[in-house]
Enzyme design. Sequence first.
Site, short mmCIF file in Angstrom:
data_model
loop_
_atom_site.label_atom_id
_atom_site.label_comp_id
_atom_site.label_asym_id
_atom_site.label_seq_id
_atom_site.Cartn_x
_atom_site.Cartn_y
_atom_site.Cartn_z
N LYS A 15 22.63 -25.90 1.98
CA LYS A 15 22.80 -24.65 2.72
C LYS A 15 21.56 -24.09 2.97
CE LYS A 15 26.41 -22.96 0.33
NZ LYS A 15 26.93 -24.03 -0.54
N ARG A 90 33.71 -16.94 0.03
CA ARG A 90 33.90 -17.92 -0.91
C ARG A 90 35.41 -17.84 -1.43
NH1 ARG A 90 28.43 -18.45 -2.86
NH2 ARG A 90 27.94 -20.15 -4.28
N ARG A 129 17.34 -29.92 -7.59
CA ARG A 129 16.84 -28.39 -7.03
C ARG A 129 16.18 -27.51 -8.44
NH1 ARG A 129 21.18 -24.96 -4.22
NH2 ARG A 129 22.19 -24.71 -6.22
#
Length: 191
Positions: A15, A90, A129
């Site tokens: 994202k 969320r 990441r």
Amino acid sequence: MMKYFILFGPPGAGKGTQATAMVEAYNLRHISTGALLRQEISAGSELGLKAKALIDAGALVPDEIVEGMIESEFRTVKGVDGFLLDGFPRTIEQAKALDRMLAANGEEVTSVVSIMIPDSMIRERIHHRATIEGRADDAKDETISNRIATYHNQTEPLVEYYSKAGKYNEIDGTGTIDDVRKAIFDLMDRF
Ligand code: AMP
């Protein structure tokens, strides 16, 4: 009319990576509630302190906190064609709050852009990441497991919520960054 795109998907779906290209190409303001919360943590604010424990546990922070952040961005940001919401909503409650916020100004969610990857890919992407961004919540396996569980329990019901509203669009997030970006732009061009 302002455009309100929601960038949806499990942790590690890409994202943040795609958001940068999307906001530039469509003159949107990128609002990442996760990034805003991490700013509060580095600033050492009271809100940041409260959020840190929850984020480190892989849990969600209370709805009111993130809803307040979103509202204040909507109020203060000018000069864009719309917003790209990354990591918000969320929960179903947050989605309803967003609908109310927008309806109060005669506006609505434009489209949900959902980047989907299988669970098996989530960990791999987050580990990768972690080596680049150094996020505390990417470092611990237990935190990652909790975030995946949180996603399935609290966030995934939004797929049905936005499908029913006719706003849900899913993109295969397993391809290269360029492939995924192209699929997203093809979708966004329709709005
Ligand atoms: P993200 O950068 O989107 O992965 O968010 C990192 C963490 O911030 C999440 O695991 C949550 O603990 C918290 N967070 C971000 N956005 C929200 C939200 N909309 N509602 C509740 N908690 C959030």
